[in-house]
Design an enzyme around this catalytic site. Structure first.
Site, short mmCIF file in Angstrom:
data_model
loop_
_atom_site.label_atom_id
_atom_site.label_comp_id
_atom_site.label_asym_id
_atom_site.label_seq_id
_atom_site.Cartn_x
_atom_site.Cartn_y
_atom_site.Cartn_z
N VAL A 152 0.80 -1.22 0.00
CA VAL A 152 0.00 0.00 0.00
C VAL A 152 0.84 1.28 0.00
CG1 VAL A 152 -0.22 0.30 2.52
CG2 VAL A 152 -2.13 0.93 1.02
N TYR A 153 2.14 1.20 0.32
CA TYR A 153 2.97 2.41 0.36
C TYR A 153 3.07 3.03 -1.03
CZ TYR A 153 4.61 0.87 5.00
OH TYR A 153 4.67 0.47 6.31
N SER A 154 2.66 4.29 -1.12
CA SER A 154 2.62 5.00 -2.41
C SER A 154 1.89 4.19 -3.46
CB SER A 154 4.02 5.35 -2.90
OG SER A 154 4.63 6.32 -2.07
N ALA A 155 0.85 3.45 -3.03
CA ALA A 155 0.01 2.65 -3.94
C ALA A 155 0.85 1.72 -4.81
CB ALA A 155 -0.85 3.57 -4.80
N GLY A 156 1.85 1.10 -4.21
CA GLY A 156 2.69 0.15 -4.93
C GLY A 156 3.99 0.70 -5.45
#
Length: 332
Positions: free
Chosen positions: A65-69
């Site tokens: 989920v960090y920076s949407a991948g």
């Protein structure tokens, strides 16, 4: 660099873990879970990956989920080009919403199988060393989650599994069910633990110590609050990190006392506040490897310097004395 086995496994990890929530892509507009305005882009992130390797850090943690991948993508490209896969202990996490649609997140069998394959693609690897559930999924039976995790281990896509931020009774239930069914057991707990938040000492840390679970705390410096005098500097992250605001705004008076005491002991010791706060965390028997994020070169230098600090019982007691009980934080 010092190395330690993760819990009671044979896996050796550096005593400092590089956390990669900071790296990926700065978010603009309405923020999604895992996206941050203060994140560094790929070009800005690479010097910190390089510094970590140069310092002997072999343990790196990120999440889908960090920076949407994008965090996984930039990390994967760097590792592919700059190191040998077998030299790195690579950890990532699953649970957060990746798509605004049914089955776009969570810990169902469908979600775990799909999101793991996506993480492998982004990280440019065929296996994850430590695959962690990012939070407890209240909508999926834990048996379904545990069996799915067991299956991806047996398929060779994951070496070990870990958990993060939940109640001790939930973690106990998961360990019991894994043992009962012969499924792969969680070997680590990534929890919220620092001088400003010590509620994990009540049940989770004793549980982990008794069960041989490795503890890899997140936010060991309380989002920078333990690295400087009380509210002395407003960084971009400090001003825009809404998650941190919700966690620490309720206890400011009590936290202020802890930060002041930390500063006093650090001055007496002749070390930085960050070094001292990390040295305190590393003194706890259950703690294997605090997860440290870095946006300036001295952040990782301070983290590694903390490994050489040995606190006296009197110093530990002094640092802990101002603490008062807090509401449960960081489970959502």
């Amino acid at each position: 660099m010092d190395y330690v086995r993760l819990g009671k496994t044979g896996l050796q990890v550096s005593r400092i873990c590089l956390g990669c929530m900071t790296y990926g892509k700065p978010a603009t507009g309405k923020l999604k879970p895992g996206s941050h305005a203060w994140a560094l882009n790929e070009e800005e992130s690479q010097p910190f990956f390089r510094q970590a390797l140069d310092l002997g850090i072999n343990f790196i943690d990120t999440a889908n989920v960090y920076s949407a991948g994008v965090s996984e993508e930039v990390l994967g490209r760097f590792l592919k080009a700059n190191t040998r896969r077998e030299a790195i202990v690579l950890a990532t996490k699953v649970h957060g919403m990746m798509r605004d649609e049914p089955n776009g997140g969570g810990l169902s069998r469908k979600a775990i199988f799909y999101e793991l394959d996506q993480s492998l693609r982004r990280l440019q690897t065929d296996y994850i060393d430590l695959y962690q559930i990012h939070r407890w999924d209240y909508e999926t039976p834990i048996e379904e989650t545990l069996e799915a995790l067991h299956d991806v281990v047996k398929a060779g896509k994951v070496r070990y599994i870990g958990a993060s931020s939940m109640y001790a009774w939930q973690f106990t239930q998961a360990l019991y069910l894994a043992d009962r069914h012969g499924w792969t057991r969680f070997v680590s707990m990534q929890n919220h633990y620092n001088l400003l938040y010590r509620e994990e000492e009540r049940e989770m840390l004793p549980l982990c110590h008794a069960e041989g679970i490795g503890v890899i705390p997140w936010s060991p410096l309380a989002r920078g609050r333990l690295a400087r005098p009380w509210q002395s500097e407003h960084t971009k992250r400090y001003d825009t990190d809404q998650f941190a605001t919700t966690m620490y705004s309720q206890t400011e008076e009590a936290d202020h006392s802890v930060v002041d005491r930390l500063g006093k002991v650090a001055e007496q010791r002749g070390v930085s506040r960050a070094q001292l706060a990390l040295a305190w965390l590393l003194s706890k028997p259950a703690v294997n490897s605090p997860i440290v994020g870095a946006t300036k070169p001295y952040h990782l230098q301070d983290a590694v310097a903390a490994l050489s600090i040995r606190l006296t019982p009197e110093e530990i007691a002094s640092l802990e004395e101002p603490y008062t009980p807090h509401p449960v934080l960081g489970f959502s």
